[in-house]
Design an enzyme around this catalytic site. Structure first.
Site, PDB file in Angstrom:
ATOM      1  N   GLU A  16       5.588 -10.905  20.161  1.00 43.05           N
ATOM      2  CA  GLU A  16       4.616 -10.036  20.932  1.00 43.05           C
ATOM      3  C   GLU A  16       3.352 -10.767  21.255  1.00 43.05           C
ATOM      4  OE1 GLU A  16       4.603  -5.982  20.524  1.00 43.05           O
ATOM      5  OE2 GLU A  16       6.543  -5.813  19.701  1.00 43.05           O
ATOM      6  N   ASN A  31      12.748  -9.043  17.809  1.00 45.27           N
ATOM      7  CA  ASN A  31      12.895  -7.700  17.325  1.00 45.27           C
ATOM      8  C   ASN A  31      13.926  -7.542  16.148  1.00 45.27           C
ATOM      9  OD1 ASN A  31      11.670  -7.218  19.917  1.00 45.27           O
ATOM     10  ND2 ASN A  31      11.997  -4.927  19.222  1.00 45.27           N
ATOM     11  N   ASN A  32      13.508  -7.196  14.984  1.00 40.50           N
ATOM     12  CA  ASN A  32      14.504  -7.022  13.977  1.00 40.50           C
ATOM     13  C   ASN A  32      15.336  -5.914  13.870  1.00 40.50           C
ATOM     14  OD1 ASN A  32      13.564  -9.035  11.162  1.00 40.50           O
ATOM     15  ND2 ASN A  32      12.855  -9.614  13.116  1.00 40.50           N
ATOM     16  N   ASP A  46      -4.170  -2.236  -1.449  1.00 41.16           N
ATOM     17  CA  ASP A  46      -4.415  -2.580   0.032  1.00 41.16           C
ATOM     18  C   ASP A  46      -4.577  -4.129  -0.057  1.00 41.16           C
ATOM     19  OD1 ASP A  46      -5.333  -2.983   2.399  1.00 41.16           O
ATOM     20  OD2 ASP A  46      -6.426  -1.073   2.550  1.00 41.16           O
ATOM     21  N   PRO A  62      15.580   9.045  23.839  1.00 40.65           N
ATOM     22  CA  PRO A  62      14.551   8.651  24.613  1.00 40.65           C
ATOM     23  C   PRO A  62      14.590   7.149  24.834  1.00 40.65           C
ATOM     24  CG  PRO A  62      13.532   8.909  22.538  1.00 40.65           C
ATOM     25  CD  PRO A  62      15.299   9.287  22.410  1.00 40.65           C
ATOM     26  N   TYR A  84      -1.216  -3.748  19.074  1.00 42.80           N
ATOM     27  CA  TYR A  84      -0.527  -4.419  17.608  1.00 42.80           C
ATOM     28  C   TYR A  84      -0.439  -5.832  18.184  1.00 42.80           C
ATOM     29  CZ  TYR A  84       3.580  -6.025  15.415  1.00 42.80           C
ATOM     30  OH  TYR A  84       4.541  -7.041  14.592  1.00 42.80           O
ATOM     31  N   LEU A  89       3.590 -10.398   4.721  1.00 37.40           N
ATOM     32  CA  LEU A  89       4.268  -9.458   5.473  1.00 37.40           C
ATOM     33  C   LEU A  89       3.622  -8.224   5.875  1.00 37.40           C
ATOM     34  CD1 LEU A  89       7.048 -10.526   3.800  1.00 37.40           C
ATOM     35  CD2 LEU A  89       7.879  -9.943   6.093  1.00 37.40           C
ATOM     36  N   LYS A 106       0.960  -1.189   0.165  1.00 38.26           N
ATOM     37  CA  LYS A 106      -0.019  -0.053   0.113  1.00 38.26           C
ATOM     38  C   LYS A 106       0.766   1.243   0.015  1.00 38.26           C
ATOM     39  CE  LYS A 106      -3.806   1.867   2.968  1.00 38.26           C
ATOM     40  NZ  LYS A 106      -4.362   1.716   4.320  1.00 38.26           N
TER      41      LYS A 106
HETATM   42  P1  NAD Z   1       7.141  -2.182   8.423  1.00 30.93           P
HETATM   43  O1  NAD Z   1       6.092  -1.262   8.953  1.00 30.93           O
HETATM   44  O2  NAD Z   1       8.517  -1.713   7.810  1.00 30.93           O
HETATM   45  O3  NAD Z   1       6.642  -2.693   6.850  1.00 30.93           O
HETATM   46  C1  NAD Z   1       5.152  -2.795   6.542  1.00 30.93           C
HETATM   47  C2  NAD Z   1       5.064  -2.889   5.049  1.00 30.93           C
HETATM   48  O4  NAD Z   1       3.587  -3.161   4.913  1.00 30.93           O
HETATM   49  C3  NAD Z   1       5.007  -1.432   4.366  1.00 30.93           C
HETATM   50  O5  NAD Z   1       5.801  -1.667   3.070  1.00 30.93           O
HETATM   51  C4  NAD Z   1       3.721  -0.695   4.384  1.00 30.93           C
HETATM   52  O6  NAD Z   1       3.394   0.037   3.260  1.00 30.93           O
HETATM   53  C5  NAD Z   1       3.017  -2.273   4.088  1.00 30.93           C
HETATM   54  N1  NAD Z   1       1.488  -2.096   4.229  1.00 30.93           N
HETATM   55  C6  NAD Z   1       0.744  -1.747   5.393  1.00 30.93           C
HETATM   56  N2  NAD Z   1      -0.322  -1.772   5.329  1.00 30.93           N
HETATM   57  C7  NAD Z   1      -0.588  -2.201   4.328  1.00 30.93           C
HETATM   58  C8  NAD Z   1      -1.936  -2.608   3.660  1.00 30.93           C
HETATM   59  N3  NAD Z   1      -3.060  -2.366   4.010  1.00 30.93           N
HETATM   60  N4  NAD Z   1      -1.884  -3.221   2.189  1.00 30.93           N
HETATM   61  C9  NAD Z   1      -0.636  -3.664   1.796  1.00 30.93           C
HETATM   62  N5  NAD Z   1       0.600  -3.159   2.424  1.00 30.93           N
HETATM   63  C10 NAD Z   1       0.531  -2.510   3.431  1.00 30.93           C
HETATM   64  O7  NAD Z   1       7.214  -3.697   8.831  1.00 30.93           O
HETATM   65  P2  NAD Z   1       8.253  -4.785   9.068  1.00 30.93           P
HETATM   66  O8  NAD Z   1       9.149  -4.284  10.272  1.00 30.93           O
HETATM   67  O9  NAD Z   1       9.082  -4.912   7.938  1.00 30.93           O
HETATM   68  O10 NAD Z   1       7.588  -6.051   9.520  1.00 30.93           O
HETATM   69  C11 NAD Z   1       6.947  -6.873   8.404  1.00 30.93           C
HETATM   70  C12 NAD Z   1       6.037  -7.896   9.261  1.00 30.93           C
HETATM   71  O11 NAD Z   1       6.980  -8.590  10.000  1.00 30.93           O
HETATM   72  C13 NAD Z   1       4.870  -7.354   9.970  1.00 30.93           C
HETATM   73  O12 NAD Z   1       3.787  -8.340   9.617  1.00 30.93           O
HETATM   74  C14 NAD Z   1       5.455  -7.609  11.328  1.00 30.93           C
HETATM   75  O13 NAD Z   1       4.338  -7.594  12.094  1.00 30.93           O
HETATM   76  C15 NAD Z   1       6.362  -8.489  11.312  1.00 30.93           C
HETATM   77  N6  NAD Z   1       7.287  -8.816  12.345  1.00 30.93           N
HETATM   78  C16 NAD Z   1       8.190  -7.551  12.309  1.00 30.93           C
HETATM   79  C17 NAD Z   1       9.374  -7.503  13.319  1.00 30.93           C
HETATM   80  C18 NAD Z   1      10.158  -6.331  13.486  1.00 30.93           C
HETATM   81  O14 NAD Z   1      10.973  -6.270  14.237  1.00 30.93           O
HETATM   82  N7  NAD Z   1      10.156  -5.357  12.633  1.00 30.93           N
HETATM   83  C19 NAD Z   1       9.451  -8.762  14.148  1.00 30.93           C
HETATM   84  C20 NAD Z   1       8.530  -9.968  14.026  1.00 30.93           C
HETATM   85  C21 NAD Z   1       7.530  -9.684  13.049  1.00 30.93           C
HETATM   86  O1  DAU Z   2       9.209  -8.115  19.043  1.00 27.45           O
HETATM   87  C1  DAU Z   2       8.872  -8.108  17.642  1.00 27.45           C
HETATM   88  C2  DAU Z   2       8.455  -6.743  17.390  1.00 27.45           C
HETATM   89  O2  DAU Z   2       9.463  -5.912  17.720  1.00 27.45           O
HETATM   90  C3  DAU Z   2       7.615  -6.469  15.998  1.00 27.45           C
HETATM   91  O3  DAU Z   2       6.661  -7.407  15.885  1.00 27.45           O
HETATM   92  C4  DAU Z   2       7.335  -4.925  15.977  1.00 27.45           C
HETATM   93  O4  DAU Z   2       6.756  -4.945  14.621  1.00 27.45           O
HETATM   94  C5  DAU Z   2       8.719  -4.368  16.158  1.00 27.45           C
HETATM   95  O5  DAU Z   2       8.114  -2.776  16.051  1.00 27.45           O
HETATM   96  C6  DAU Z   2       9.213  -4.456  17.498  1.00 27.45           C
HETATM   97  O6  DAU Z   2       8.391  -3.902  18.603  1.00 27.45           O
HETATM   98  P1  DAU Z   2       8.899  -3.179  19.787  1.00 27.45           P
HETATM   99  O7  DAU Z   2       8.035  -2.354  20.420  1.00 27.45           O
HETATM  100  O8  DAU Z   2       9.862  -4.080  20.795  1.00 27.45           O
HETATM  101  O9  DAU Z   2       9.939  -2.288  18.988  1.00 27.45           O
HETATM  102  P2  DAU Z   2      10.296  -0.593  19.283  1.00 27.45           P
HETATM  103  O10 DAU Z   2      11.645  -0.452  18.397  1.00 27.45           O
HETATM  104  O11 DAU Z   2       9.231   0.078  19.087  1.00 27.45           O
HETATM  105  O12 DAU Z   2      10.909  -0.658  20.695  1.00 27.45           O
HETATM  106  C7  DAU Z   2      11.972  -1.560  21.409  1.00 27.45           C
HETATM  107  C8  DAU Z   2      12.206  -1.501  22.946  1.00 27.45           C
HETATM  108  O13 DAU Z   2      12.593  -0.023  22.910  1.00 27.45           O
HETATM  109  C9  DAU Z   2      10.959  -1.362  23.383  1.00 27.45           C
HETATM  110  O14 DAU Z   2      11.081  -2.020  24.785  1.00 27.45           O
HETATM  111  C10 DAU Z   2      10.276   0.097  23.714  1.00 27.45           C
HETATM  112  C11 DAU Z   2      11.723   0.728  23.960  1.00 27.45           C
HETATM  113  N1  DAU Z   2      11.729   2.042  23.228  1.00 27.45           N
HETATM  114  C12 DAU Z   2      11.090   2.264  21.905  1.00 27.45           C
HETATM  115  C13 DAU Z   2      11.153   3.587  21.240  1.00 27.45           C
HETATM  116  C14 DAU Z   2      10.671   3.860  20.032  1.00 27.45           C
HETATM  117  C15 DAU Z   2      12.403   3.201  24.000  1.00 27.45           C
HETATM  118  O15 DAU Z   2      12.751   2.962  25.195  1.00 27.45           O
HETATM  119  N2  DAU Z   2      12.325   4.452  23.308  1.00 27.45           N
HETATM  120  C16 DAU Z   2      11.921   4.582  22.040  1.00 27.45           C
HETATM  121  O16 DAU Z   2      11.932   5.769  21.694  1.00 27.45           O
END
Ligand code: NAD
Ligand code: DAU
Length: 374
Positions: free
Chosen positions: A135, A188-189, A58, A214, A159, A80, A33
């Protein structure tokens, strides 16, 4: 092999698409999207490849999905697309329902209709791989064993609840209709091209700007960090060789408190930017008000993935963080551009300094009077 990747312009999706085009002869159609989190430039290297195509749309659009499946006839779907940021889900949960729950449901419906048109052996070969998160299992206490595939669901944030719902729908389509699904739940990636609202790129950006970094609460929460390319490799192993109907947990056994992690990032920056006026960067760390319902600890036990599919992470967390910081330093203009796109203060995403908070690193004597922008 024709692969449909939803969310392929996101952080993890783009890493997967780059890997597929680099290491296989498959064709890939991306459905995305292009929300604020998408970055099509992460796929620039693939743009000239005739095996790659982007469809902007979408995942919850049933008509578009029907057309896409009819025209493209994928052998596998890697799902994804999602709203992925916990803080946004707290501030506005509805988009998480629309994309993560309804979107997954519509995609399942379209995939099932397509799968039913297939004859053997294509029907048995077809895969619907749903990419999910650790999560969904809730939060661990410090002494708890890491999550396993059998851990009970206990999502806490909007979420996590939306991803948990999606997981349940995917499993239901396997048990009820026989759709050949796979589910993976990753930790967490981190790595290149991550939108700087997530902790690691945000901390790097703030440090480079000389702005307060922060940390929610006292920075004591624990996350288990996974390099994005290692996740992409795991997804392809699961898609190719995972057992249908099974769940695989993906993690690299790299738990750190947020404070430890950010201090490590700051130390790497001190070394890689020796002439920075902001050194030592750790003095920019500030404790701010905690995230509501902030999960204490996530940790993954990846034994099944390792034992069944032979997956191993390619690098240690320290190596991965160093490579990641180096990448963001080489892409400072991109980082600044994304930071401008994401104006947390304008969006009202601002947490006040924690009550009685002192700076997390000694020696600055500075606090943030009116809150620190995320
Ligand atoms: P991201 O937010 O970087 O990317 C999400 C992508 O999905 C974007 O390109 C966005 O445009 C697209 N998107 C959002 N809504 C949409 C819709 N309605 N239709 C089509 N496309 C849409 O997310 P990410 O970090 O790359 O995560 C990808 C997947 O992996 C997610 O399902 C997330 O839950 C899962 N995941 C993420 C992490 C992490 O740490 N980032 C860890 C475990 C699992
Ligand atoms: O565990 C997998 C998940 O990891 C994925 O499913 C989510 O898509 C991805 O966003 C991530 O979630 P978190 O909430 O763990 O990630 P985030 O980077 O937002 O935060 C990581 C940790 O850091 C969390 O404990 C919150 C804290 N944090 C985050 C932000 C943005 C801070 O302390 N300060 C900040 O400003």
């Amino acid at each position: 092999m024709r692969l449909l990747v939803t969310g392929g312009c996101g952080f993890i999706g783009s890493a997967v698409v780059r890997r597929v085009l680099r290491t296989t002869d498959w064709t890939v159609v991306v459905l995305d999207k292009l929300t604020y989190a998408a970055e099509p430039r992460a796929l620039e290297e693939t743009a000239a490849d005739p095996r790659y195509r982007l469809v902007v749309g979408d995942v919850a659009d049933a008509e578009l999905l029907a057309r896409l499946f009819a025209e493209y006839r994928p052998d596998a779907v890697l799902h994804l697309a999602a709203e992925s940021h916990v803080d946004r889900s707290i501030d506005g949960p509805e988009a998480f329902l629309s994309t993560n729950v309804v979107g997954t449901f519509r995609l399942l419906e379209a995939a099932l209709a397509h799968w039913r048109t297939l004859s053997e052996p294509d029907r048995s070969r077809f895969r619907f791989h749903h990419v999910s998160t650790d999560e969904v299992f809730g939060a661990l206490d410090p002494e708890d064993a890491p999550f396993r595939e059998t851990s009970p669901y206990d999502p806490r944030s909007p979420y996590a609840a939306s991803k948990a719902a999606a997981d349940h729908f995917v499993r239901a389509w396997f048990h009820t209709y026989g759709l050949p699904v796979l589910i993976s739940n990753a930790s967490n990636n981190y790595g290149p091209w991550q939108f700087p609202e997530k902790l690691i790129p945000l901390a790097i950006a703030k440090a480079l700007e000389g702005q307060p970094i922060p940390l929610y609460g006292r920075g004591e929460q624990v996350r288990d960090w996974l390099f994005v390319d290692d996740h992409a490799a795991a997804l392809l192993a699961i898609l190719g060789r995972g057992r249908v109907g099974r769940t695989y947990l993906v993690g690299a056994r790299a738990e750190r408190t947020n404070l430890e992690l950010v201090r490590t990032l700051c130390a790497i920056l001190d070394e890689l930017v020796p002439n920075s006026p902001h050194r030592p960067h750790a003095r920019l760390i500030r404790f701010v008000a905690d995230r509501p319902g902030h999960d204490r600890r996530y940790a993954i036990d990846p034994t099944r993935l390792e034992a069944e599919l032979g997956w191993r992470p390619s690098r240690s967390l320290e190596e991965g963080l160093r490579a990641t910081v180096a990448w963001y330093l080489a892409h400072r203009d991109w980082l600044a551009e994304m930071r401008a796109r994401y104006d947390g203060r304008r969006l009202g995403l601002v947490r006040p300094a924690a009550a009685g908070a002192e700076p997390a690193a000694a020696g600055t004597g500075r606090t943030e009077p009116e809150g620190t922008e995320r």
